[in-house]
Design a protein around this motif. Structure first.
Motif, PDB file in Angstrom:
ATOM      1  N   VAL A 191      86.580  28.140  59.588  1.00  0.00           N
ATOM      2  CA  VAL A 191      85.493  27.592  58.828  1.00  0.00           C
ATOM      3  C   VAL A 191      84.753  28.363  58.016  1.00  0.00           C
ATOM      4  CG1 VAL A 191      83.478  26.207  58.910  1.00  0.00           C
ATOM      5  CG2 VAL A 191      84.916  26.029  60.822  1.00  0.00           C
ATOM      6  N   LEU A 192      84.813  28.420  56.684  1.00  0.00           N
ATOM      7  CA  LEU A 192      83.957  29.053  55.621  1.00  0.00           C
ATOM      8  C   LEU A 192      82.860  28.458  55.091  1.00  0.00           C
ATOM      9  CD1 LEU A 192      84.019  31.924  54.359  1.00  0.00           C
ATOM     10  CD2 LEU A 192      85.495  30.632  52.383  1.00  0.00           C
ATOM     11  N   ASN A 193      81.732  28.777  55.969  1.00  0.00           N
ATOM     12  CA  ASN A 193      80.708  28.192  55.591  1.00  0.00           C
ATOM     13  C   ASN A 193      79.694  28.962  54.958  1.00  0.00           C
ATOM     14  OD1 ASN A 193      78.513  26.389  55.596  1.00  0.00           O
ATOM     15  ND2 ASN A 193      78.199  26.253  57.566  1.00  0.00           N
ATOM     16  N   ASN A 194      79.567  28.559  53.305  1.00  0.00           N
ATOM     17  CA  ASN A 194      78.413  29.703  52.569  1.00  0.00           C
ATOM     18  C   ASN A 194      77.266  29.079  52.679  1.00  0.00           C
ATOM     19  OD1 ASN A 194      80.707  31.328  52.281  1.00  0.00           O
ATOM     20  ND2 ASN A 194      81.438  30.326  50.257  1.00  0.00           N
ATOM     21  N   SER A 195      77.147  27.699  53.193  1.00  0.00           N
ATOM     22  CA  SER A 195      75.890  26.946  53.064  1.00  0.00           C
ATOM     23  C   SER A 195      74.997  27.345  54.014  1.00  0.00           C
ATOM     24  CB  SER A 195      76.007  25.425  52.952  1.00  0.00           C
ATOM     25  OG  SER A 195      76.415  24.936  54.097  1.00  0.00           O
ATOM     26  N   ASP A 196      73.737  26.529  54.138  1.00  0.00           N
ATOM     27  CA  ASP A 196      72.530  26.893  55.029  1.00  0.00           C
ATOM     28  C   ASP A 196      72.819  25.876  55.984  1.00  0.00           C
ATOM     29  OD1 ASP A 196      71.930  28.884  53.712  1.00  0.00           O
ATOM     30  OD2 ASP A 196      70.295  27.900  52.509  1.00  0.00           O
ATOM     31  N   TYR A 197      73.495  24.684  55.774  1.00  0.00           N
ATOM     32  CA  TYR A 197      73.801  23.520  56.693  1.00  0.00           C
ATOM     33  C   TYR A 197      74.968  23.791  57.773  1.00  0.00           C
ATOM     34  CZ  TYR A 197      71.185  21.754  52.634  1.00  0.00           C
ATOM     35  OH  TYR A 197      70.298  21.584  51.598  1.00  0.00           O
ATOM     36  N   PHE A 198      75.095  22.693  58.699  1.00  0.00           N
ATOM     37  CA  PHE A 198      76.240  22.703  59.568  1.00  0.00           C
ATOM     38  C   PHE A 198      76.161  24.027  60.424  1.00  0.00           C
ATOM     39  CE2 PHE A 198      77.408  20.149  55.619  1.00  0.00           C
ATOM     40  CZ  PHE A 198      77.272  18.889  56.410  1.00  0.00           C
ATOM     41  N   SER A 199      75.162  24.793  60.441  1.00  0.00           N
ATOM     42  CA  SER A 199      75.479  25.990  61.290  1.00  0.00           C
ATOM     43  C   SER A 199      75.789  25.540  62.840  1.00  0.00           C
ATOM     44  CB  SER A 199      74.023  26.717  61.318  1.00  0.00           C
ATOM     45  OG  SER A 199      72.810  25.981  61.545  1.00  0.00           O
ATOM     46  N   GLU A 200      75.247  24.471  63.116  1.00  0.00           N
ATOM     47  CA  GLU A 200      75.269  23.892  64.670  1.00  0.00           C
ATOM     48  C   GLU A 200      76.357  23.128  65.018  1.00  0.00           C
ATOM     49  OE1 GLU A 200      71.564  22.118  65.461  1.00  0.00           O
ATOM     50  OE2 GLU A 200      70.598  24.021  64.562  1.00  0.00           O
TER      51      GLU A 200
END
Lengths: 311, 445
Positions: free
Chosen positions: B55-64
């Motif tokens: 997962v490459l998550n650059n946003s502030d969402y979906f951290s959990e």
């Protein structure tokens, strides 16, 4: 009671088709009765009625003096024209089954089968499957099964089909032997030479009706027309023949000049041959003088054709 | 031994000794169990395959949201640009890469999110990811409307209505379906039996015709005796085969499950499939107490009555159909000619099964269900589907059962009489391909 089987005006209809029309027969005991007729005449229907496979619309059948009943089934043996065996069953097992269906106990059936298998020299077939047998071999088994329960009446429909001449002879001898032992036999066939050899009585069925029946010898007598085969020794054939030709019908005349032999057929007005023979022996030496007896084949064809011509 | 006994014995032995029959008898349970075990095994295998996704998550969402579970593992990349992340995901052998860009709001993030994989991604996995997004999106919308996360969590409750009979007995949803399924299993058994062994009867008649032994036999026994003996002998062989199937299949299943360590309870769907013969009872996975209640319900099914009527309907239904099969066999010369006659015979059976299932499922005592359970050609199957609900009050009215059996017996007499006539004429007809019209004429011979 001298008849094993009597049918009285037996009639059977299939839809619009009349298979049998008032057929009355008397089948004497201890004889071979030839049931003859062209294809589709109604023989098989009659035989099936005797075997109680189908039933007549009207008329009665008497077996040994009593009206035909289901219990008589065990006293009749039937070898149908369309016959076969269960292909995947073993020979012995199958013969036992068919014998038991005719009412024999298992042990009795076994003993008699052993006797017949030995007699026809097929003892080693007992554990073979039917599909391994040739057609003639299977026919032998069927013959044995038909006669095994010692029926009073045997019905053979084309019994010799599928047999080679040697085996056909064996079966023919067995049939004669059964007759000598007192069995009555109905014999249906198209092979006229075997009718000649075997039958004492015949009935001719044509277009669902009986058109002729009686003792074969009587019928032959009735069908004779006083034709004689004559062979004489004469120097001048024409001198002998021409005067005779004016009075009688003469045909098939042949003359061997070297041996001075004359052969011809002559039809006399009656069966009183003494005058003619005296006349002939005055003029020539008579080598041969034989009455021509019609064969069953001729009788068959003549009767059927006469019948057709009348319609 | 009387003649009928002899015929039954021969037919039975001929059938039982037949090579293909023996092979089928012993091979079928193995095949059947093999199928069940294979399905169960494959299901297990399928479930245990673990996907690992980066997962490459650059946003502030979906951290959990994307946290490794038993079936999916998530590896989080940080500080990588998209191309490097794709390369590393591919090189490390991950199943795919989920890319969540950095955007100003959740909607745009969701719109621009991407899933990369080597090959087309499995739908199961995608829907899992989609669900996470949907959940977040809905949550955010609700937040906008002033619903807090705690409140949102409460909304998620599902709802099931409690049911009970008038006299206060606790009722379970799906029990009706379960009962129909039990009756249906009996009905299905009858149908299978008729189709398989009716066909055997027919082929055995054809065999006698083609081998030309028939005339020899009917000069010794009545055609009706032969027909009856054949039907009884073949059905006894059939019962033997069924008994062997049931016993050996249950033994094999038991052994197979023990060997492959498959717990039958975890594979409800396949177990149901075999038990209910293809009926899917669409029920939520029941809790333990509910299971006990289901068991109680099954126990409460009037088994004695059901089995009693099963035998009545089985015997009458089988005799009716197999005499029709015997008549068909007698009418034709070879098996290829049978098609035109067989279809109208199988039709009411199929109708009984399908109409029975649909109408009896929705309402066991509705007019269609009642009608089909009275009509003699379908009643053996449809009535058995209704009977697990009981007899008399609350179940099938007694008059309906009496009427249906009465009609069945009448039909039985009529059909057997007709079949025997057709049989008697047909077995001695060679070389004809009969039409319905001609067969009808035979009735009058």
């Amino acid at each position: 009671m001298n008849n094993i089987l009597v049918t009285k005006e037996v009639t059977k209809q299939f839809g619009d088709y009349k298979a049998l029309n008032k057929v009355s027969l008397e089948i004497p005991k201890n004889s071979i009765y030839g049931l003859l007729g062209p294809n589709g005449a109604g023989k098989t229907t009659l035989i099936r009625i005797i075997n109680q496979i189908t039933f007549p619309d009207s008329g009665t059948v008497f077996f040994d003096g009593a009206p035909l009943e289901p219990k008589h089934i065990s006293m009749i043996g039937y070898l149908p024209e369309e016959r076969g065996l269960y292909k995947s069953m073993k020979v012995g097992e199958q013969a036992l089954y068919l014998a038991q269906l005719k009412g024999l106990s298992k042990s009795e059936a076994k003993d008699r089968l052993k006797y017949w298998f030995d007699r026809l020299e097929i003892g080693d077939w007992w554990n073979k499957k039917v599909q391994e047998l040739s057609k003639g071999m299977a026919q032998k088994i069927q013959f044995i099964v038909t006669v095994l329960h010692r029926p009073k009446l045997l019905i053979f429909d084309e019994p010799f089909s599928g047999f080679d001449p040697i085996n056909a002879n064996i079966i023919k001898d067995e049939i004669l032997e059964l007759k000598n032992e007192g069995t009555s036999i109905i014999f249906s066939t198209h092979r006229m030479e075997s009718v000649e050899e075997l039958c004492d009585h015949i009935a001719l069925i044509h277009q669902s009706e009986k058109i002729l029946d009686g003792k074969l010898s009587d019928i032959k007598k009735a069908y004779k027309n006083n034709i004689y085969d004559v062979g004489v020794q004469v120097a001048n054939a024409d001198a002998l023949l021409n005067p005779m030709k004016e009075k009688f019908q003469i045909s098939h005349s042949t003359y061997h000049k070297d041996e001075e032999l004359l052969n011809f057929k002559i039809q006399l007005p009656s069966n009183d041959t003494s005058d003619f023979l005296t006349y002939l022996s005055d003029k020539t030496i008579v080598n041969q003088f034989v009455e021509q007896v019609p064969s069953a084949n001729e009788i068959f064809i003549r009767t059927v054709q006469d019948k057709d011509a009348h319609e | 031994m009387n003649k009928l006994g002899l015929i039954i014995r021969r037919e039975y032995l001929a059938k039982v000794r037949n090579k293909s029959f023996v092979v089928m008898t012993f091979l079928s349970p193995i095949l059947m169990v093999g199928m069940v075990v294979l399905i169960a095994y494959l299901t297990k295998l399928n479930d245990s395959e673990k996907h690992v996704i980066s997962v490459l998550n650059n946003s502030d969402y979906f951290s959990e949201d994307f946290i490794s579970t038993e079936s999916v593992g998530y590896i989080h990349f940080t500080n990588l640009d998209l191309e490097t992340a794709k390369d590393s995901a591919a090189n490390l052998g991950f199943y795919g890469l989920l890319y969540i860009p950095d955007e100003e709001n959740l909607e745009t993030v969701a719109e621009k999110a991407y899933f990369y994989s080597k090959e087309a991604a499995s739908t199961q996995l995608l829907s899992r990811i989609e669900n996470s997004f949907q959940e977040r999106l809905r949550q955010r919308k609700l937040e906008k409307l002033g619903v807090s996360s705690e409140e949102f969590a409460q909304i998620g409750d599902t709802f099931e209505i409690q049911t009970s009979t008038f006299d206060g007995e606790q009722n379970l949803k799906g029990v009706n379906e379960l009962k129909v399924a039990i009756g249906g299993a009996f009905g299905y058994l009858i149908m299978m039996f008729i189709i398989i062994y009716g066909g055997f009867v027919m082929r055995s008649v054809i065999e006698e015709k083609t081998s030309r032994i028939i005339e020899v036999i009917v000069s010794s026994v009545k055609p009706f005796q032969l027909m009856l003996g054949k039907i009884i002998g073949t059905s006894l062989a059939g019962i033997t085969q069924f008994a062997i199937w049931i016993i050996s299949a249950s033994l094999l299943l038991f052994v197979a499950f023990a060997v492959f360590k498959i717990d039958p309870a975890t594979m409800n769907s396949t177990a149901d499939l075999t038990a209910n013969m293809g009926v899917n009872v669409d029920s939520p996975i029941p809790s333990n107490s509910q299971l006990i209640q289901y068991a109680k319900e099954i126990y409460k099914v009037p088994w004695g009555m059901l089995i009693f009527f099963f035998f009545i309907y089985f015997i009458l239904g089988y005799l009716i159909y197999s005499s029709i099969y015997a008549a068909i066999g007698a009418a034709v010369d070879n098996e290829t000619d049978t098609q035109q006659f067989i279809f109208p015979v199988i039709l009411p059976l199929m109708l009984a099964i399908y109409v029975g299932f649909f109408s009896v499922f929705s309402n066991p005592h509705g007019p269609i269900a009642v009608g089909f359970s009275l009509f003699p050609l379908t009643s053996p199957i449809v009535m058995l589907m209704r009977l697990p609900n009981g007899l008399g009050e609350g179940g099938v009215p007694i008059w309906q059962v009496v009427t249906s059996i009465f009609l069945l017996i009448l039909t039985f007499i009529g059909i057997v009489w007709m079949a025997a006539k057709i049989y008697r004429v047909g077995i001695l007809m060679y070389g004809k391909k009969p039409s319905y019209k001609e067969i009808f004429k035979w009735l009058k011979y």
